[in-house]
Design an enzyme around this catalytic site. Structure first.
Site, short mmCIF file in Angstrom:
data_model
loop_
_atom_site.label_atom_id
_atom_site.label_comp_id
_atom_site.label_asym_id
_atom_site.label_seq_id
_atom_site.Cartn_x
_atom_site.Cartn_y
_atom_site.Cartn_z
N CYS A 206 68.13 107.48 -30.16
CA CYS A 206 67.59 106.68 -29.06
C CYS A 206 68.34 105.35 -29.00
O CYS A 206 67.74 104.30 -28.77
CB CYS A 206 66.09 106.47 -29.21
SG CYS A 206 65.59 105.69 -30.75
N ALA B 131 59.31 112.43 -38.00
CA ALA B 131 58.35 111.47 -37.46
C ALA B 131 58.90 110.80 -36.18
O ALA B 131 60.10 110.56 -36.11
CB ALA B 131 58.04 110.41 -38.51
N PRO B 132 58.06 110.56 -35.19
CA PRO B 132 56.60 110.73 -35.17
C PRO B 132 56.13 112.13 -34.78
O PRO B 132 54.93 112.35 -34.63
CB PRO B 132 56.17 109.71 -34.10
CG PRO B 132 57.32 109.67 -33.16
CD PRO B 132 58.56 109.85 -34.00
N GLY B 133 57.05 113.08 -34.56
CA GLY B 133 56.64 114.48 -34.42
C GLY B 133 56.64 115.05 -33.02
O GLY B 133 56.31 116.23 -32.83
N GLY B 134 57.02 114.27 -32.02
CA GLY B 134 57.05 114.79 -30.66
C GLY B 134 58.00 115.95 -30.48
O GLY B 134 57.66 116.98 -29.88
N LYS B 135 59.19 115.83 -31.05
CA LYS B 135 60.18 116.91 -30.94
C LYS B 135 59.80 118.08 -31.84
O LYS B 135 60.03 119.25 -31.47
CB LYS B 135 61.58 116.37 -31.28
CG LYS B 135 62.01 115.19 -30.42
CD LYS B 135 63.35 114.63 -30.87
CE LYS B 135 63.63 113.30 -30.21
NZ LYS B 135 62.74 112.21 -30.72
N CYS C 102 64.30 114.69 -39.74
CA CYS C 102 63.77 113.32 -39.56
C CYS C 102 62.65 113.41 -38.52
O CYS C 102 62.80 112.95 -37.40
CB CYS C 102 64.85 112.36 -39.11
SG CYS C 102 66.40 112.45 -40.05
N ASP D 14 67.37 114.11 -35.53
CA ASP D 14 67.09 112.94 -34.68
C ASP D 14 67.16 111.74 -35.62
O ASP D 14 66.14 111.26 -36.10
CB ASP D 14 65.72 113.09 -34.03
CG ASP D 14 65.41 111.98 -33.04
OD1 ASP D 14 66.23 111.77 -32.13
OD2 ASP D 14 64.37 111.33 -33.19
#
Length: 444
Positions: free
Chosen positions: A382, A262-266, A260, A329
Site C-alpha cells: 500500500c 493482518a488485519p485479515g481482509g485479503k 503477512c 502483502d
C-alpha cells in the site's frame, strides 16, 4: 463546544508528540466522552483535517511565531493549529467565533498570557491571509508542499519517480476524503441480495468503482452496527485491497499461504473465493493481530483458515513447496494510504524507506521457497514508492530466473498505471488507496 475542541487538542498531542495512531486514540477518546454525535463528527473533522494540513498550517504559524515556534507550549500550538484549519479549510464556523473559542480554551487550560498570544496570532492571520506567499517564487517543490501539505522530501520523491504531472495527481489523491467500501461475502449471499438489503436498512449506496464484490457506502449509520455486517454478509475493505485475492488464481481445495496476514481482509477474501474449501494458512508476527483475524473469520463463517505466529523474514522449512499460491502483502512505508492515515506524512523519512526494502526482500526470498512449481506469488503493497514496488520485483526476477511476471489487468481506469513489465500501480483517489500489485509465476 469547548469540550469538543479540548478533545481534538488532546488527540493531536498524542499523534504529533507521542506518535500515536490517530484512528485508535481518537476512537478511544470519543468513546469515553459524553459528546453528542454531531460534536463527535466535528472533532473527527478537526482532528483528521489538522493532521492532513499540518505542514501548511505550521508553515503559516512559523511566519507569525518566528523563532518561538519550537518553544511554544504544545497545547497552545495545537489550539492554533485547529483554529487555522477551521478558518482556512472549513466554512462551518464563523472566523471570529473560532478565534474566540480558541482564546477561551487557551485561557482555561494554559494561561492568560498564552491566550493573548493566541488572540494576536489568529487575528494577525485573519488580517493578512489574502496576501500570503509561503514559498519561493519558481520553487515548484515548495509550492506543491504548501498547496497539498506534504513534506518536501515526499514531494521530491514522487516527482523523481513519476514526473510532475503524476506527482501532483498523487498528492491530490492522497488528500481525498476516503470512501467506505464493503466486500460482499460470496459464501453467504449474492451481490444483488446484499445490495438490496443494505438499501432496505436505509443506506445510500453505489456499486464499486472497479471490483465486482464492492459496494460503496455514501450515507448511513455505522456499518459495523448493521446486521449484515454482524452476520458476516459484508466486511469493510478498500477496493484496492479487494483486487489482490482474485489475482492469485486460487481454486477450490488449494493450499494458500498468506505470510503477512493482518488485519485479515485479503486472508478472508481468499477463503471466500475458495468457497470455504482447501487450506488458507495465515501468519503474522503478532498474536494480538491474529486474534483480530480470528474474530473476522468466525463472523464471516469461514472454516478453511488457520492462523499461526510466524516471522516472514525467517525461513520456515516445513513450508517448503507447500503452497499453490503465496500472498506477500509485505510491510511497507504506507505512502499510498495517507488519505486514511495522514500522520504517515510526518512519521516517515527517506532513510526508513531504505530500511524497509531489506525486510521486503527477505520475505520475497522465503516466499520463493514456499510456492510449488507453476504456483503464484502475489506481491502487494500500500505504498507508491517505486523502490518498494517495481525495483523489488526487478530485483527478485534477477535473483530467481525460474519466476516470471504475469500481466495483471483490472479494467480501464484513469487511476491505474499498467507497466509494460506486467505489474500495476493504483493511484489514490476518493475511491481507492494507492497500491501496487505484481503477480509472479514459478515456471520450474
Amino acid at each position: 463546544m469547548d469540550n469538543a475542541r479540548k478533545i481534538a487538542v488532546d488527540v493531536l498531542n498524542e499523534v504529533f508528540y507521542n506518535k500515536a495512531y490517530s484512528s485508535i486514540v481518537l476512537g478511544n477518546m470519543l468513546n469515553s466522552s459524553s459528546l453528542e454525535q454531531k460534536d463527535k463528527g466535528l472533532v473527527t473533522e478537526i482532528v483528521y483535517g489538522t493532521i492532513k494540513y499540518k505542514y501548511t498550517i505550521d508553515k503559516i504559524l512559523k511566519g507569525f511565531l518566528k523563532n518561538n515556534f519550537d518553544k511554544t507550549d504544545r497545547f497552545l500550538l495545537n489550539v492554533l493549529r485547529i483554529t487555522i484549519y477551521q478558518i482556512r479549510y472549513l466554512d462551518k464556523v464563523p472566523e471570529f467565533a473560532a478565534v474566540n473559542e480558541a482564546v477561551n480554551l487557551v485561557k482555561k487550560y494554559v494561561s492568560l498570557g498564552a491566550s493573548k498570544v493566541a488572540n494576536g496570532v489568529l487575528r494577525n492571520y485573519l488580517r493578512n491571509k489574502e496576501e500570503e506567499v509561503y514559498w519561493k517564487e519558481g520553487n515548484i517543490f515548495e509550492e506543491l508542499a504548501f498547496k497539498y501539505s506534504f513534506p518536501q522530501w515526499m514531494v521530491k520523491l514522487f516527482n523523481e519517480q513519476y514526473g510532475i504531472e503524476v506527482c501532483e495527481k498523487i498528492l491530490s489523491g492522497l488528500n481525498q476524503r476516503p470512501d467506505i467500501t464493503v466486500r460482499v461475502n460470496s459464501t453467504k449471499g449474492d451481490y444483488e441480495e446484499v445490495f438490496s438489503k443494505l438499501e432496505e436498512h436505509g443506506y445510500q449506496i453505489e456499486e464499486g468503482y472497479v471490483c465486482p464484490e464492492a459496494i460503496k457506502i455514501i450515507r448511513g449509520r455505522n456499518i459495523e452496527e448493521n446486521p449484515l455486517f454482524k452476520d458476516g454478509y459484508i466486511t469493510v475493505q478498500d477496493e484496492s485491497a479487494m483486487l489482490v485475492a482474485p489475482t492469485m488464481d486460487v481454486g477450490e481445495n488449494n493450499t494458500i499461504l498468506d505470510l503477512c496476514s493482518a488485519p485479515g481482509g485479503k486472508t478472508t477474501h481468499i477463503g471466500e473465493l475458495m468457497n470455504n474449501t482447501g487450506k488458507v494458512l495465515a501468519f503474522d508476527i503478532y498474536e494480538h493481530k491474529l486474534r483480530l483475524i480470528e474474530e473476522n473469520t468466525e463472523r464471516l463463517g469461514l472454516s478453511n483458515i488457520s492462523l499461526s505466529i510466524l516471522d516472514a523474514t525467517k525461513y520456515e522449512e516445513s513450508l517448503s513447496e507447500k503452497a499453490d499460491s503465496v500472498l506477500i502483502d509485505v510491510p511497507c512505508s504506507g505512502l499510498g494510504i495517507i488519505r486514511k492515515k495522514p500522520e504517515i506524512k510526518y512519521n516517515k523519512n527517506a532513510k526508513e524507506l531504505q530500511e524497509i526494502v531489506k525486510i521486503q526482500r527477505k520475505i520475497m526470498t522465503n516466499a520463493a521457497k514456499y510456492v510449488k512449481e507453476q504456483g503464484v506469488i502475489l506481491y502487494s503493497t500500500c505504498t507508491l514508492n517505486k523502490e518498494e514496488n517495481e525495483e523489488n520485483i526487478k530485483w527478485f526476477i534477477s535473483k530467481n530466473p525460474e519466476f516470471t511476471v504475469e500481466k495483471v489487468y483490472f479494467g480501464k481506469s484513469d487511476n491505474i498505471i499498467y507497466h509494460e513489465e506486467g505489474f500495476a500501480t493504483i493511484l489514490p483517489n476518493s475511491y481507492m488507496d494507492g497500491f501496487f500489485i505484481a503477480k509472479i509465476r514459478r515456471n520450474k
